[in-house]
Design a protein around this motif. Structure first.
Motif, PDB file in Angstrom:
ATOM      1  N   GLN A  90     -16.131  -5.170   3.643  1.00 43.63           N
ATOM      2  CA  GLN A  90     -14.790  -4.596   3.625  1.00 43.63           C
ATOM      3  C   GLN A  90     -13.844  -5.381   2.713  1.00 43.63           C
ATOM      4  OE1 GLN A  90     -14.612  -4.402   8.152  1.00 43.63           O
ATOM      5  NE2 GLN A  90     -13.505  -2.539   7.611  1.00 43.63           N
ATOM      6  N   ILE A  91     -14.062  -6.688   2.629  1.00 45.22           N
ATOM      7  CA  ILE A  91     -13.252  -7.499   1.715  1.00 45.22           C
ATOM      8  C   ILE A  91     -13.496  -7.052   0.278  1.00 45.22           C
ATOM      9  CG2 ILE A  91     -12.884  -9.820   0.794  1.00 45.22           C
ATOM     10  CD1 ILE A  91     -11.688  -9.352   3.565  1.00 45.22           C
ATOM     11  N   GLN A  92     -14.734  -6.671  -0.005  1.00 42.71           N
ATOM     12  CA  GLN A  92     -15.064  -6.222  -1.358  1.00 42.71           C
ATOM     13  C   GLN A  92     -14.267  -4.970  -1.728  1.00 42.71           C
ATOM     14  OE1 GLN A  92     -16.731  -7.752  -3.748  1.00 42.71           O
ATOM     15  NE2 GLN A  92     -16.163  -6.034  -5.080  1.00 42.71           N
ATOM     16  N   GLU A  93     -13.922  -4.159  -0.729  1.00 48.53           N
ATOM     17  CA  GLU A  93     -13.116  -2.963  -1.002  1.00 48.53           C
ATOM     18  C   GLU A  93     -11.748  -3.346  -1.566  1.00 48.53           C
ATOM     19  OE1 GLU A  93     -12.856  -0.613   2.518  1.00 48.53           O
ATOM     20  OE2 GLU A  93     -15.025  -0.460   2.787  1.00 48.53           O
ATOM     21  N   ASN A 134     -11.135  -6.129  -3.273  1.00 47.60           N
ATOM     22  CA  ASN A 134     -11.427  -6.557  -4.646  1.00 47.60           C
ATOM     23  C   ASN A 134     -11.526  -5.368  -5.585  1.00 47.60           C
ATOM     24  OD1 ASN A 134     -11.687  -9.368  -5.311  1.00 47.60           O
ATOM     25  ND2 ASN A 134     -13.391  -9.512  -3.884  1.00 47.60           N
ATOM     26  N   THR A 135     -12.185  -4.321  -5.125  1.00 46.26           N
ATOM     27  CA  THR A 135     -12.352  -3.118  -5.940  1.00 46.26           C
ATOM     28  C   THR A 135     -11.014  -2.477  -6.245  1.00 46.26           C
ATOM     29  OG1 THR A 135     -14.539  -2.733  -4.968  1.00 46.26           O
ATOM     30  CG2 THR A 135     -13.477  -0.855  -6.057  1.00 46.26           C
ATOM     31  N   TRP A 136     -10.122  -2.451  -5.229  1.00 41.44           N
ATOM     32  CA  TRP A 136      -8.792  -1.872  -5.460  1.00 41.44           C
ATOM     33  C   TRP A 136      -8.021  -2.686  -6.505  1.00 41.44           C
ATOM     34  CZ3 TRP A 136      -5.690   2.133  -5.133  1.00 41.44           C
ATOM     35  CH2 TRP A 136      -4.340   1.928  -5.387  1.00 41.44           C
ATOM     36  N   VAL A 137      -8.043  -4.012  -6.389  1.00 39.37           N
ATOM     37  CA  VAL A 137      -7.305  -4.852  -7.332  1.00 39.37           C
ATOM     38  C   VAL A 137      -7.805  -4.623  -8.752  1.00 39.37           C
ATOM     39  CG1 VAL A 137      -6.786  -7.230  -8.010  1.00 39.37           C
ATOM     40  CG2 VAL A 137      -6.774  -6.597  -5.589  1.00 39.37           C
ATOM     41  N   GLU A 138      -9.136  -4.454  -8.892  1.00 45.36           N
ATOM     42  CA  GLU A 138      -9.714  -4.288 -10.230  1.00 45.36           C
ATOM     43  C   GLU A 138      -9.527  -2.885 -10.779  1.00 45.36           C
ATOM     44  OE1 GLU A 138     -13.920  -5.204 -12.590  1.00 45.36           O
ATOM     45  OE2 GLU A 138     -13.737  -5.609 -10.432  1.00 45.36           O
ATOM     46  N   TYR A 139      -9.614  -1.863  -9.917  1.00 41.28           N
ATOM     47  CA  TYR A 139      -9.640  -0.492 -10.431  1.00 41.28           C
ATOM     48  C   TYR A 139      -8.495   0.388  -9.920  1.00 41.28           C
ATOM     49  CZ  TYR A 139     -14.409  -1.864 -11.654  1.00 41.28           C
ATOM     50  OH  TYR A 139     -15.500  -2.512 -12.164  1.00 41.28           O
ATOM     51  N   GLY A 140      -7.581  -0.183  -9.131  1.00 36.95           N
ATOM     52  CA  GLY A 140      -6.497   0.626  -8.575  1.00 36.95           C
ATOM     53  C   GLY A 140      -5.648   1.310  -9.634  1.00 36.95           C
ATOM     54  N   LYS A 141      -5.346   0.579 -10.718  1.00 34.86           N
ATOM     55  CA  LYS A 141      -4.526   1.154 -11.787  1.00 34.86           C
ATOM     56  C   LYS A 141      -5.264   2.293 -12.493  1.00 34.86           C
ATOM     57  CE  LYS A 141      -0.645  -0.926 -11.529  1.00 34.86           C
ATOM     58  NZ  LYS A 141       0.570  -0.157 -11.188  1.00 34.86           N
ATOM     59  N   THR A 142      -6.565   2.171 -12.604  1.00 33.30           N
ATOM     60  CA  THR A 142      -7.340   3.265 -13.199  1.00 33.30           C
ATOM     61  C   THR A 142      -7.212   4.521 -12.352  1.00 33.30           C
ATOM     62  OG1 THR A 142      -8.930   1.684 -14.112  1.00 33.30           O
ATOM     63  CG2 THR A 142      -9.640   3.986 -13.946  1.00 33.30           C
ATOM     64  N   GLU A 192      -4.609   0.665   4.805  1.00 37.00           N
ATOM     65  CA  GLU A 192      -5.771   1.242   4.120  1.00 37.00           C
ATOM     66  C   GLU A 192      -7.066   0.701   4.735  1.00 37.00           C
ATOM     67  OE1 GLU A 192      -2.909   3.019   2.139  1.00 37.00           O
ATOM     68  OE2 GLU A 192      -2.891   0.839   2.192  1.00 37.00           O
ATOM     69  N   SER A 193      -7.023  -0.517   5.235  1.00 35.00           N
ATOM     70  CA  SER A 193      -8.214  -1.067   5.895  1.00 35.00           C
ATOM     71  C   SER A 193      -7.790  -2.026   6.999  1.00 35.00           C
ATOM     72  CB  SER A 193      -9.117  -1.801   4.883  1.00 35.00           C
ATOM     73  OG  SER A 193      -8.457  -2.916   4.320  1.00 35.00           O
ATOM     74  N   MET A 194      -8.609  -2.071   8.048  1.00 33.62           N
ATOM     75  CA  MET A 194      -8.414  -2.993   9.173  1.00 33.62           C
ATOM     76  C   MET A 194      -9.714  -3.758   9.335  1.00 33.62           C
ATOM     77  SD  MET A 194      -6.333  -0.400  11.696  1.00 33.62           S
ATOM     78  CE  MET A 194      -5.731  -1.685  12.786  1.00 33.62           C
ATOM     79  N   ILE A 195      -9.676  -5.044   9.054  1.00 29.34           N
ATOM     80  CA  ILE A 195     -10.905  -5.828   8.915  1.00 29.34           C
ATOM     81  C   ILE A 195     -10.991  -6.870  10.023  1.00 29.34           C
ATOM     82  CG2 ILE A 195     -12.236  -7.290   7.360  1.00 29.34           C
ATOM     83  CD1 ILE A 195     -10.723  -6.012   5.036  1.00 29.34           C
TER      84      ILE A 195
END
Length: 467
Positions: A233-236, A238-246, A382-385
């Motif tokens: 879930q933490i990786q999600e 990371n994915t947002w930070v990298e691709y959120g603007k896209t 968006e997420s609860m971890i």
């Protein structure tokens, strides 16, 4: 998450920093000469002194061209060009710096109104330590004087939507909460002062007025042991930070989804919530600022919103990750409103909710128990971890990673059995290792004994109210 200030002076090598300072000095000197001309023109136009050649009919302070810094490579010029600062904004910038660079230039504002035997009201300014500190009113006088339309235009420079405030270049706040914006001292944010004067990336100072502190770690993901589901879930994020603007820009989803990303980290103390936030920032290149909720609530109405606004505005312009520890202190389930304090607390929560929802970045809230968080707010994540107490296999990894390379474990120590027999969170294990290591050092040894570890475990259990 983006930042208008794409300058990283901390990356400058030491031998380049002096050059960067000198580049700034050259441009600042040109700006000060320009400001001196503005002051000279304004006072001639305003007082029309005898024996001094008058300026031509229809003359204006705007007849003086601002220095052309378009070809300059200085950090100061970079801020001007990147933020597209106009004539009035540049005047505000150098006027705010003048008390630090050449305070004697402002002595002219000590001129008294002989009719009333007092300073001229229209000069604005405050006196601190015998020096004249310009206010917004001072800038208005220099640029607009009696021109009402121009006066209003200059005042608008300090609205939240305008560059100087939106990008947190200026720190505009009246001394007294009841004063209007014209009485606010004209000051630059600390990081810009460091940038212009020292060619270094300064940090905002943690205080009642800025209740946020940068947190970081020297560790890596390899040093943190997480449950596999938690790590996924933490990786999600990371994915947002990298691709959120896209997603929001290239895929044109910005109008369909909320800006930013909100996550709740919940679980017992010591399970890695704060460390995970630090590592997210470290690996994605974003600084992490922890909000001190104990300093958020102010006894002065309106101060809480103002102080939090500073944090959110700066975080948005600089791409920070915001981390709220023990978030249930503000976002916990509430009983019926009983008094004015409860009503005001609810107003603060409502304001903070609004800022978190509109924040174009990552916000992480941390709580020991998910059930402590109000359901109405929980729906906004968006997420609860979940960060659980590590299982014995995970505890073993933590024990193995935690000792110094200089430490020698006595042959009586079986870490497999220690991990199996003692149900401790990662933070508690680190505390035990630290305590046991200090016992060894105090004996003048590098060897850690099983008794050292047992003493440390007993201390942790007592803290947790266990045997």
């Amino acid at each position: 998450m983006n930042s208008r200030l794409n300058i990283e002076p901390t990356a400058l090598a030491a031998d380049n920093q002096n050059k960067a300072v000198q580049d700034n000095v050259g441009d600042l000197e040109r700006e000060l000469i320009w400001l001196a001309g503005l002051l000279d023109s304004r006072f001639k136009l305003y007082f029309k002194p005898e024996g001094v050649a008058p300026l031509p009919e229809g003359a204006s302070v705007f007849d003086l061209d601002a220095p052309d810094l378009s070809e300059s490579s200085s950090l100061y010029a970079g801020v001007i060009t990147q933020n597209l600062l106009n004539y009035e904004e540049r005047a505000a910038l150098i006027l705010a710096l003048t008390p630090l660079l050449r305070p004697q230039m402002l002595d002219i504002f000590f001129t008294k109104n002989s009719t009333f035997d007092r300073r001229f009201t229209e000069f604005g300014g405050v006196i601190q330590g015998g020096d004249f500190i310009p206010t917004v009113e001072t800038l208005v006088f220099i640029l607009a004087e009696g021109d009402l339309a121009l006066r209003l235009r200059v005042m608008q420079l300090f609205d939240s939507a305008h560059t100087l405030v939106r990008e947190n270049i200026c720190n505009i706040s009246p001394v007294n909460s009841t004063d209007n914006i014209l009485k606010a001292p004209l000051r630059l944010a600390d990081d810009y002062i460091s940038l212009f004067l020292q060619a270094s990336k300064g940090e905002p100072q943690f205080s009642q007025h800025f209740p946020a502190k940068k947190i970081k770690t020297d560790l890596s993901w390899d040093d943190l042991v997480l449950h596999p589901n938690t790590a996924r879930q933490i990786q999600e994020i990371n994915t947002w930070v990298e691709y959120g603007k896209t997603l929001t820009d290239d895929w044109a989803m910005g109008s369909k989804i909320r800006p930013g990303y909100r996550a709740l980290f919940y679980g017992p103390p010591g399970t890695g919530k704060t460390m995970t936030a630090c590592l997210l920032g470290k690996t994605t290149g974003h600084e992490v600022y922890k909000i001190d909720l104990s300093m958020v609530v102010s006894k002065y109405i309106g101060e809480t919103e103002k102080n939090l606004s500073k944090v959110f505005d700066m975080a948005e312009s600089k791409g920070w990750i915001l981390f709220f520890d023990e978030a249930d202190a503000l976002f916990g389930k509430r009983t019926e409103t009983q008094n004015s304090h409860d009503r005001y607390a609810n107003q603060e929560v409502a304001f903070l909710l609004q800022r978190i929802e509109s924040f174009d970045g990552v916000v992480i809230l941390s709580s020991n128990l998910k059930d402590n968080i109000d359901d109405a707010f929980a729906r906004r994540f968006e997420s609860m971890i979940f960060f659980p107490i590590p299982k014995k296999e995970e505890r073993l990894k933590i024990w193995q990673k935690s000792f110094s390379a200089k430490a020698e474990l006595d042959e009586s120590i079986n870490l497999v059995n220690v991990a199996k027999d003692f149900d401790l969170a990662g933070g508690a294990i680190i505390n035990v290792v630290r305590y046991a290591s200090m016992l060894a050092i105090s004996r003048g040894q590098t060897r850690i004994l099983m008794d050292d570890i047992q003493q440390g475990i007993s201390r942790e259990y007592r803290k947790e109210g266990k045997r």
